[in-house]
Every structure is written in structure tokens, then in C-alpha cells.
Design a protein around this motif. Structure first.
Motif, PDB file in Angstrom:
ATOM      1  N   THR A  38     -18.244  -6.297  72.339  1.00  0.00           N
ATOM      2  CA  THR A  38     -18.635  -7.710  72.284  1.00  0.00           C
ATOM      3  C   THR A  38     -17.989  -8.361  71.067  1.00  0.00           C
ATOM      4  O   THR A  38     -17.961  -7.781  69.976  1.00  0.00           O
ATOM      5  N   THR A 103     -22.262 -11.180  74.040  1.00  0.00           N
ATOM      6  CA  THR A 103     -23.325 -10.377  74.642  1.00  0.00           C
ATOM      7  C   THR A 103     -22.727  -9.473  75.720  1.00  0.00           C
ATOM      8  O   THR A 103     -21.671  -9.796  76.281  1.00  0.00           O
ATOM      9  N   PRO A 104     -23.375  -8.350  76.044  1.00  0.00           N
ATOM     10  CA  PRO A 104     -22.869  -7.481  77.114  1.00  0.00           C
ATOM     11  C   PRO A 104     -22.812  -8.215  78.446  1.00  0.00           C
ATOM     12  O   PRO A 104     -23.774  -8.865  78.853  1.00  0.00           O
ATOM     13  N   SER A 135     -21.805  -3.184  73.766  1.00  0.00           N
ATOM     14  CA  SER A 135     -22.263  -3.449  72.403  1.00  0.00           C
ATOM     15  C   SER A 135     -21.850  -2.363  71.417  1.00  0.00           C
ATOM     16  O   SER A 135     -21.840  -2.601  70.208  1.00  0.00           O
ATOM     17  N   ASN A 307     -33.671  -5.315  67.000  1.00  0.00           N
ATOM     18  CA  ASN A 307     -32.669  -6.375  67.115  1.00  0.00           C
ATOM     19  C   ASN A 307     -33.231  -7.676  66.553  1.00  0.00           C
ATOM     20  O   ASN A 307     -34.444  -7.887  66.511  1.00  0.00           O
TER      21      ASN A 307
END
Length: 497
Positions: A38, A103-104, A135, A307
Motif C-alpha cells: 500500500t 488501503t488493501p 499491507s 491500528n
């Protein structure tokens, strides 16, 4: 031993080799699945081999299906682009840049180059290319798996009839085919003009944003703080209205961004966020007694932070801090900021299910199974089978269903629901062709055209209609009554065949 004179054979081979070498264009890639971290730019090397003795001009198009998985749900969106392109003679490598993602996400890419040579149309296509944004490096799985595609001649209706040695067409059939070919060419020209107009509007919008004094001042602030521009994104609606985003990064890897909106040439929204801004919000949050209490509660219950994310909307920012424990239970602390002031802190935690939910989870399946067995073995015996009438299921009338969708498309167009109108017109055409050719499931545009090519059926006018429907449906092309009338005409003629 008798000597054999090879000179005549070598001379013969040298003479015929130029005659047997076919002129062709080949697209090839060394993988079918590409993995990028990412934030990285997804650049795929496309090898193009042109054996013509000249450059070949045509159009290159690509479609991207973007798939995001969130909370066990999968969300997909599609975008496409068409532009003029010239393939240089010889062997060349082109770096196809599909941008980056923070983002994935998964991209499924299809690439197609179409051109005409000596009054014939050709196409080179690569399908099913996967791009994965992951990620961490452990998720990368780049493996060599070459894929190659050569030019394929597109056979139109007239050539197909000649090749299959069919009976001569009646004047009415000839007139109908000529009209369809003219309509397809007209649609193609209008689409090209619209694409050129969109490109000009996007360029004008980008220039207006970059020349805006407020944007320039904000960019200068970031540059003075040591940030360098890494990415620009523009999502314009016309030449002076749309959204924009600038991404930055400094030498320490810290990121910043500027995002905003312009309407009729005036900036209506503009905000920036830097690593310093985020650190300041976290310092404020760490001083909050309520936040400290929530953290202490989660730590005592075995939760660990996994996170943290910052979601900005104008002057409001939401900070989300995610947690997980050894039982894979999750929790989240959310903090709401207005400008730099902390407004609210709340805790959201996955709660254990009450005992009565667990009881219901046992009772409901048992009840369903019991009801099924009762109706199957007990109730069935009580029915007088001599009075039962056989139930005959009617076959699916795909032709009527296609007409129904087409009529709905016309109604939607009159109501001003243009995206729905074009979407249903395309669905009507795909549904009919799928069932007409024995495929019971509706196909996508790409699958439909590929299938018609395989059957050697005329498809140019169908491709033009389907492409136009998709462009309008996904707001990549502006509707107009002339285009829609031609789509309705072509679709009606196909369904009535």
C-alpha cells in the motif's frame, strides 16, 4: 560418402522467409498477478512487439474492477478509459501505471488495443490481470506466469456471410446491415469526441486548481515543512467543478495531504493534515481523562492496540483506535475533533451474546428441521394424490424479459433517470444474447464480446452499444438523445431476430 549440396536449399529458405513472416502486434506480460505494498505505485511492464515496418496508430482501452473487502463484505466498482495510442515498430516496453492505494484493495484489469490495417479491423487484448495492494511484505506472492496475446482480425457481418458462403442477402437485409454499420461508426465517432472533450475538461480543471492562490499557499506551507508531493488525484465533474487531493511525504516517511472541492471555479472546501497535526490531536487525546479510563479498561481486559486511523471531513476529524484480544474480540475508541478541539470520546466494544441469543441459536435450527420433516413425511401422506394436478413450470421467456427491460429503459429515460436507462438497455441486450446463444447466465460486456468473437458472430455494433451504456452508467460519458435512440434501435433489431 556422397556430398550434399545445401546451397539451393539455403537459397530457397532465404527467399521464402520474408514471405512467410506475418505482420503482427503482440502484447505480453511476465505475470498475471502483481503484488504491491500500500502506498506504492502499481507499474506493470507491458512488452509490445510490432513486426510491421511502420508505427501502428489505434486506440488503447482498459477497464478496472476494484474490489475492497471490509468487515466480511465485498464492494466492487468499475472504471474504464479509452485514448489514442501509437505502437512503435520493433520491440518496446511500456510501463502501465495504475496508481497507488493507501488501503488493501484488488484490481482486475483488462487491456485492449484496436487498430485497422488495409481496411480490416484488428484487436489485441489481455484479460484477467490481477493487481493486489497488501499491507505487509509477507503477503506478497509475485511469481512468473507469462501471458501473451496476438492480433485477432475482427470479422464483420459482411465478411462472415462471405466466409460461410451464405445465400445472397435480400435488399431489406442489406439495407439493415448497412444502417447498423453506419450507426456503429457514428457511435464510435461520438464516443471519441466525448472522450476528447472529457480529457480537455479534466486538464482545464487541474490547471484551475493548481493556479488557485489558496491551494498554492497551502502547498507552499507543506514544502516549507519539508514535505514533497508524491501523488495528485482529480475527480472532476466538468471543467470547473470537482474534488481534488494532493499527497505528500517527508524524508522521515511521514505523510500529509491537501484535499478540497472546487465549484464553478471557486474553492468551497479546502483542508490539509500533516503528521504534526495528527500528533497534536493524539497529545490532546492522551490528556483526556475519559480516554485514559477507556484505555485502562481495555488493557485490564487483555486488549492490545492494533491500528489507528484519521478520517477528515472538512474541519471535522474522527480518530479511530482499534484493539483486539487473544479471543479475537475487537474494540474501538473513537474521538471526534472539530478543528483542533476534542469534542467527544466513546468506546465501542464487541459484547458477548446474551444467553437467550445462544438458546435461540439452538431452538431455531431444530424448529426448521422439525417443520421440514413434518411436511415431508407426515403431511405428505395426508394429501390425496389422486386430486393433485401436475405443476408445469413454464420455460423462461428471455425475449419477453429483454423487451420488458428495454421498455423500462425507455421509461427511465423519459423520467430523466439516464444512468438507469442506459444500464437497463445494456442489461436487455446482454440478457437476450446470453440466452439466445445457449448461455443460461447473463454475461458481462467483456465476456459477451469475447463469446461472440469465438462464435464468429458480428459484434462491432453490439460492442459500441454496450461500451456506451457502461460509460454513461458509470458517469464516464454524458447522455444524449441521439445515442440513446440508436441503442434502442440496435437492441430492438437484435431481440427481434
Amino acid at each position: 560418402m556422397r556430398k550434399i549440396n545445401l546451397f539451393p536449399l539455403l537459397l530457397f529458405l532465404l527467399i521464402i522467409m520474408p514471405l512467410t513472416s506475418a505482420e503482427d502486434i503482440t502484447f505480453s506480460i511476465n505475470q498475471t498477478e502483481y503484488y504491491f505494498l500500500t502506498g506504492q505505485e502499481a507499474v506493470i511492464p507491458l512488452t509490445i512487439n510490432n513486426t510491421f515496418d511502420k508505427d501502428i496508430a489505434g486506440q488503447i482501452s482498459y477497464s478496472i474492477i476494484q474490489t475492497v473487502n471490509q468487515g466480511g463484505q465485498s464492494y466492487s466498482s468499475t472504471r474504464s478509459n479509452v485514448q489514442s495510442f501509437s505502437v512503435q515498430k520493433g520491440n518496446n516496453t511500456l510501463g502501465m501505471n495504475f496508481g497507488s492505494s493507501n488501503t488493501p484493495v484488488t484490481y482486475t484489469v483488462s487491456i485492449e488495443f484496436s487498430y485497422d490495417e488495409q481496411d480490416d479491423d484488428y484487436v489485441v487484448s489481455l484479460d484477467g490481470i490481477k493487481i493486489f495492494f497488501v499491507s505487509n511484505e509477507s503477503q506478497q506472492n509475485n511469481q512468473e506466469n507469462p501471458q501473451q496475446s496476438n492480433s485477432e482480425k475482427i470479422i464483420d457481418a459482411t465478411q462472415q456471410n462471405n466466409q460461410e458462403q451464405q445465400q445472397p442477402q435480400t435488399p431489406q437485409e442489406q439495407l439493415q446491415n448497412n444502417q447498423m454499420n453506419q450507426d456503429s461508426q457514428s457511435l464510435k465517432e461520438q464516443m471519441q469526441q466525448q472522450i476528447q472533450q472529457q480529457q480537455a475538461e479534466k486538464k482545464e480543471f487541474e490547471q484551475s486548481v493548481k493556479e488557485n492562490n489558496e491551494v498554492q499557499e497551502m502547498q507552499e506551507e507543506l514544502q516549507n515543512q519539508g514535505y514533497n508531493l508524491t501523488e495528485e488525484q482529480f475527480n472532476n465533474e466538468n471543467n470547473n467543478t470537482g474534488d481534488f487531493n494532493f499527497s505528500y511525504q517527508n524524508d522521515e516517511g511521514e505523510t500529509a495531504n491537501i484535499e478540497g472541492r472546487m465549484e464553478n471555479g471557486e474553492i468551497t472546501e479546502l483542508q490539509k493534515q500533516t503528521a504534526e497535526d495528527r500528533q497534536q490531536m493524539m497529545d490532546t487525546l492522551n490528556q483526556s481523562q475519559q480516554f485514559q479510563d477507556f484505555q485502562e479498561q481495555l488493557n485490564s481486559e487483555g486488549f492490545n492496540q492494533t491500528n489507528i486511523s484519521f478520517n477528515q471531513n472538512g474541519n471535522d476529524t474522527t480518530v479511530e483506535i482499534e484493539y483486539k484480544n487473544d479471543k479475537n474480540e475487537t474494540a474501538m475508541i473513537q474521538a471526534e475533533f472539530e478543528d483542533e478541539e476534542l469534542k467527544e470520546v466513546r468506546l465501542e466494544k464487541q459484547e458477548d451474546l446474551p444467553w437467550y441469543f445462544l438458546l435461540l441459536a439452538i431452538i431455531i435450527p431444530i424448529s426448521i428441521i422439525s417443520l421440514y420433516l413434518y411436511r415431508k413425511y407426515i403431511l405428505k401422506k395426508q394429501v390425496d394424490t389422486s386430486k393433485q394436478k401436475p405443476i408445469i413450470s413454464k420455460p423462461f421467456d428471455y425475449r419477453n424479459e429483454a423487451y420488458r427491460l428495454l421498455n423500462d429503459a425507455k421509461k427511465n429515460y423519459k423520467q430523466g433517470l439516464y444512468k438507469d436507462a442506459y444500464g437497463k438497455a445494456g442489461q436487455s441486450l446482454r440478457l437476450f444474447l446470453s440466452h439466445y446463444h445457449g448461455v443460461k447466465e447473463e454475461m458481462t460486456n467483456v465476456e459477451m464480446i469475447r463469446y461472440l468473437k469465438k462464435l464468429k458472430k458480428p459484434h462491432d455494433h453490439i460492442k459500441q452499444c454496450l461500451d456506451l451504456c457502461s460509460l454513461v452508467e458509470f458517469a464516464k460519458y454524458a447522455e444524449n438523445e441521439s445515442d440513446f435512440s440508436k441503442i434502442i434501435q440496435v437492441t430492438s433489431e437484435v431481440i427481434s431476430q
